[in-house]
Design an enzyme around this catalytic site. Structure first.
Site, PDB file in Angstrom:
ATOM      1  N   VAL A  17      21.071  14.319  12.942  1.00  0.00           N
ATOM      2  CA  VAL A  17      20.425  15.563  13.386  1.00  0.00           C
ATOM      3  C   VAL A  17      20.711  15.818  14.869  1.00  0.00           C
ATOM      4  O   VAL A  17      21.066  16.935  15.264  1.00  0.00           O
ATOM      5  CB  VAL A  17      18.893  15.506  13.140  1.00  0.00           C
ATOM      6  N   THR A 127      11.275  15.084  11.511  1.00  0.00           N
ATOM      7  CA  THR A 127      10.197  15.409  10.577  1.00  0.00           C
ATOM      8  C   THR A 127       9.031  14.463  10.847  1.00  0.00           C
ATOM      9  O   THR A 127       9.186  13.250  10.727  1.00  0.00           O
ATOM     10  CB  THR A 127      10.698  15.243   9.130  1.00  0.00           C
ATOM     11  N   PHE A 153      16.463  22.105   9.216  1.00  0.00           N
ATOM     12  CA  PHE A 153      16.658  22.276   7.771  1.00  0.00           C
ATOM     13  C   PHE A 153      18.114  22.018   7.405  1.00  0.00           C
ATOM     14  O   PHE A 153      18.710  22.741   6.614  1.00  0.00           O
ATOM     15  CB  PHE A 153      16.227  23.688   7.337  1.00  0.00           C
ATOM     16  N   PHE A 250      19.700  24.247  -6.498  1.00  0.00           N
ATOM     17  CA  PHE A 250      18.850  23.065  -6.666  1.00  0.00           C
ATOM     18  C   PHE A 250      18.325  22.923  -8.086  1.00  0.00           C
ATOM     19  O   PHE A 250      17.164  22.564  -8.309  1.00  0.00           O
ATOM     20  CB  PHE A 250      17.693  23.107  -5.652  1.00  0.00           C
ATOM     21  N   GLY A 258      17.667  11.719  -3.750  1.00  0.00           N
ATOM     22  CA  GLY A 258      17.607  10.618  -2.789  1.00  0.00           C
ATOM     23  C   GLY A 258      18.000  11.085  -1.407  1.00  0.00           C
ATOM     24  O   GLY A 258      17.807  12.242  -1.061  1.00  0.00           O
ATOM     25  N   CYS A 261      15.939  11.982   3.404  1.00  0.00           N
ATOM     26  CA  CYS A 261      14.870  12.945   3.672  1.00  0.00           C
ATOM     27  C   CYS A 261      13.875  13.125   2.528  1.00  0.00           C
ATOM     28  O   CYS A 261      12.673  12.928   2.717  1.00  0.00           O
ATOM     29  CB  CYS A 261      15.482  14.293   4.007  1.00  0.00           C
ATOM     30  N   LYS A 322      24.836  11.871  -2.291  1.00  0.00           N
ATOM     31  CA  LYS A 322      25.359  13.119  -2.836  1.00  0.00           C
ATOM     32  C   LYS A 322      26.800  13.229  -2.351  1.00  0.00           C
ATOM     33  O   LYS A 322      27.223  12.464  -1.469  1.00  0.00           O
ATOM     34  CB  LYS A 322      24.529  14.332  -2.387  1.00  0.00           C
ATOM     35  N   ARG A 329      21.965   5.777   2.200  1.00  0.00           N
ATOM     36  CA  ARG A 329      20.515   5.577   2.319  1.00  0.00           C
ATOM     37  C   ARG A 329      19.776   6.184   1.138  1.00  0.00           C
ATOM     38  O   ARG A 329      19.981   7.338   0.791  1.00  0.00           O
ATOM     39  CB  ARG A 329      19.994   6.197   3.622  1.00  0.00           C
TER      40      ARG A 329
HETATM   41  C1  UGA Z   1      17.450  17.822   2.516  1.00  0.00           C
HETATM   42  C2  UGA Z   1      17.135  19.334   2.515  1.00  0.00           C
HETATM   43  O1  UGA Z   1      17.936  19.995   1.525  1.00  0.00           O
HETATM   44  C3  UGA Z   1      17.428  19.952   3.889  1.00  0.00           C
HETATM   45  O2  UGA Z   1      17.044  21.315   3.901  1.00  0.00           O
HETATM   46  C4  UGA Z   1      16.619  19.182   4.948  1.00  0.00           C
HETATM   47  O3  UGA Z   1      16.854  19.659   6.240  1.00  0.00           O
HETATM   48  C5  UGA Z   1      17.013  17.722   4.894  1.00  0.00           C
HETATM   49  O4  UGA Z   1      16.730  17.202   3.571  1.00  0.00           O
HETATM   50  C6  UGA Z   1      16.189  16.985   5.920  1.00  0.00           C
HETATM   51  O5  UGA Z   1      14.971  16.876   5.746  1.00  0.00           O
HETATM   52  O6  UGA Z   1      16.721  16.642   6.973  1.00  0.00           O
HETATM   53  P1  UGA Z   1      19.688  16.367   2.309  1.00  0.00           P
HETATM   54  O7  UGA Z   1      18.803  15.168   2.338  1.00  0.00           O
HETATM   55  O8  UGA Z   1      20.909  16.379   3.153  1.00  0.00           O
HETATM   56  O9  UGA Z   1      18.855  17.691   2.716  1.00  0.00           O
HETATM   57  O10 UGA Z   1      20.187  16.520   0.823  1.00  0.00           O
HETATM   58  P2  UGA Z   1      20.045  17.622  -0.321  1.00  0.00           P
HETATM   59  O11 UGA Z   1      21.272  18.436  -0.393  1.00  0.00           O
HETATM   60  O12 UGA Z   1      18.760  18.317  -0.236  1.00  0.00           O
HETATM   61  O13 UGA Z   1      20.028  16.642  -1.596  1.00  0.00           O
HETATM   62  C7  UGA Z   1      18.924  15.758  -1.817  1.00  0.00           C
HETATM   63  C8  UGA Z   1      19.099  15.000  -3.104  1.00  0.00           C
HETATM   64  O14 UGA Z   1      18.937  15.877  -4.224  1.00  0.00           O
HETATM   65  C9  UGA Z   1      20.476  14.358  -3.282  1.00  0.00           C
HETATM   66  O15 UGA Z   1      20.323  13.081  -3.854  1.00  0.00           O
HETATM   67  C10 UGA Z   1      21.188  15.318  -4.213  1.00  0.00           C
HETATM   68  O16 UGA Z   1      22.208  14.730  -4.962  1.00  0.00           O
HETATM   69  C11 UGA Z   1      20.034  15.749  -5.117  1.00  0.00           C
HETATM   70  N1  UGA Z   1      20.278  17.046  -5.790  1.00  0.00           N
HETATM   71  C12 UGA Z   1      20.386  18.205  -5.075  1.00  0.00           C
HETATM   72  C13 UGA Z   1      20.351  17.093  -7.178  1.00  0.00           C
HETATM   73  O17 UGA Z   1      20.222  16.049  -7.869  1.00  0.00           O
HETATM   74  N2  UGA Z   1      20.535  18.296  -7.798  1.00  0.00           N
HETATM   75  C14 UGA Z   1      20.654  19.459  -7.095  1.00  0.00           C
HETATM   76  O18 UGA Z   1      20.791  20.541  -7.740  1.00  0.00           O
HETATM   77  C15 UGA Z   1      20.573  19.418  -5.699  1.00  0.00           C
END
Ligand code: UGA
Length: 449
Positions: A17, A127, A153, A250, A258, A261, A322, A329
């Site tokens: 960040v 956060t 975000f 999403f 995971g 965050c 992802k 992590r």
């Molecule tokens: C998340 C939020 O999306 C951000 O807006 C926020 O700023 C960030 O946390 C944070 O708090 O700093 P991030 O952790 O980078 O971002 O990852 P995401 O893209 O949100 O994915 C989170 C998890 O959900 C991953 O394991 C991803 O594979 C999973 N996921 C996401 C799914 O299984 N399906 C989906 O359709 C989308």
């Protein structure tokens, strides 16, 4: 894109960040000094050597350094010397019992307390539990320094794009003038800005991340139900997502949510709710559904190889939490690997994100976990495996030469824990595909497509 006014900004912490914030603010025309405790990292960053896999970030760091708008120094106090705005971007990991661990925030406050220039604004981007801005102000004990909450975000893998094209900017403070100074930093972005009090700004971050987690737990549960009822989760989420009130993003089922965050923030909000005497039952179920997901995927793998994975070689495609990151992590892929390992599977893993950079940390983490052998060729992960399991949605997995993969495999079945592959492409190579919540979930080679 230059802002009208260029501010002197300090960013404390050059993690994911902090570094993104520092580089992006410099690209907006501000003069940014980034203070980081790790001297070796500071040395590397001064050479624009960025070890985080984040599109556009190395280029922005190099540009900022070359333009003289970005600098890196060791320590927090050194960075704040003449700052008008100081961003705290230090980690707030999950502590005892799921609460946010504020040790790093408190350590920085102690270090900078007597060094902050009079009239500067201290901004929390990490956060933190609702109420931390008030606590920060008390810990700081400086009437001449205003405290602001400005949650980030940013998604890993698209942090630079998210920073420079935000859906909204949220700024909360007791001091309107301080909040306006912070929102002025982003003036060049033209994003809608929510100006509020600090507690509400802190709450927005938890509210958003927990809502996203809720969407995913809901979809993963729905996928399980679809399977039982013979419905297709892909068609169901498309039908749902076209409702503007729901939206299409999403909604992809997977091995669980995971990363650094969502797990941390859902647990932290649970603890905050408990402390406030509120029974947040919905959120508890969201977390519980996610905790079951690794077992669910492991069950599918066991089923695909004839009932038990004990002593069976399984190839894992994707290990990061992802696609587009090199971050392990709280990776759901590693959670699935942990369950398979505990059930006696012989695991081999491959992840393109772990090849891209020299990353001793990732390799150490995997070695410490001791649950799988990491290979650097996709055919090696398939070699003699009874099944392949897709755990991260890397785009290149879709384009694999499935005929070559089929030749390497001992058992011609792929469990697609992300519903990411084209079942027909696999079928052409003689490989059975098993997805999540799909009407083809149990597709075998003999079943009609
Ligand atoms: C998340 C939020 O999306 C951000 O807006 C926020 O700023 C960030 O946390 C944070 O708090 O700093 P991030 O952790 O980078 O971002 O990852 P995401 O893209 O949100 O994915 C989170 C998890 O959900 C991953 O394991 C991803 O594979 C999973 N996921 C996401 C799914 O299984 N399906 C989906 O359709 C989308």
């Amino acid at each position: 894109m230059l802002t009208v006014h260029s501010y002197r900004v300090a960013v404390i912490g050059a993690g994911y960040v902090g570094l993104t914030t520092a580089a992006c603010l410099a690209s907006l025309g501000h003069r940014v000094t980034c203070g980081e405790v790790d001297a070796a990292k500071v040395e590397r960053l001064r050479r624009a050597d960025v070890r985080i896999l984040e599109p556009g970030l190395p280029e922005l760091v190099a540009e900022g350094l070359a333009a003289g708008r970005l600098d890196f120094v060791v320590g927090a106090a050194a960075a704040t010397a003449d700052a008008e705005v100081v961003f705290l971007c230090v980690p707030t990991p999950m502590g005892e019992g799921g609460t946010a661990d504020l040790t790093a925030v408190e350590a920085v406050l102690t270090e900078v307390r007597d060094h902050l220039p009079a009239g500067c604004v201290l901004v929390n981007k990490s956060t933190v539990p609702v109420g931390t801005a008030e606590r920060t102000a008390a810990l700081l004990g400086r009437d001449d320094v205003a405290v602001v909450s400005n949650p980030e975000f940013l998604r890993e893998g698209s942090g630079v794009r998210d920073f420079l094209n935000p859906d909204r900017i949220v700024v909360g403070s007791r001091s309107r003038a301080a909040a306006e100074r912070v929102s002025a930093l982003y003036a060049g972005l033209g994003a809608p800005t929510v100006l509020t009090d600090a507690a509400s700004a802190e709450m927005v971050k938890y509210a958003a991340n927990c809502f996203l987690a809720m969407k995913l737990s809901y979809v993963n549960s729905l996928a399980e139900l679809c399977e039982r009822l013979g419905a297709d989760i892909g068609d169901v989420t498309e039908g749902m997502g076209r409702d503007n009130r729901i939206g299409p993003s999403f909604l992809d089922p997977g091995p669980g949510w995971g990363g650094s965050c969502l797990p941390k923030d859902t647990n932290a909000l649970m603890r905050v709710a408990e402390a406030a005497g509120f029974d947040f039952g919905i959120l508890r179920s969201v977390i519980a559904a996610n905790d079951r997901q690794a077992d669910r995927v492991a069950d599918k793998v066991a089923e695909a190889v004839g009932g038990s994975v004990a002593g069976v070689r399984i190839g894992l495609l994707g290990l990061t939490f992802k696609a587009g990151t090199n971050d392990l992590r709280d990776s759901p892929a590693l959670a699935v690997a942990g369950v398979l390992h505990a059930r006696g599977a012989d695991l081999v893993g491959y992840d393109p994100g772990l090849l891209a950079l020299d990353q001793p940390e990732a390799h150490d983490l995997l070695a410490a976990a001791g649950i799988l052998t990491l290979v650097d060729d996709v055919l090696d992960v398939a070699k003699d495996a009874a099944a392949l399991v897709v755990l991260t949605e890397w785009p290149e997995f879709r384009g694999l030469d499935w005929h070559r993969v089929a030749d390497a495999l001992a058992g011609r079945v792929v469990v697609d824990g992300r519903n990411h592959l084209d079942p027909d492409a696999l079928a052409k190579a003689g490989i059975a595909w098993r997805g999540l919540g799909h009407r083809h979930a149990q597709q075998s080679l003999t079943a009609p497509a």
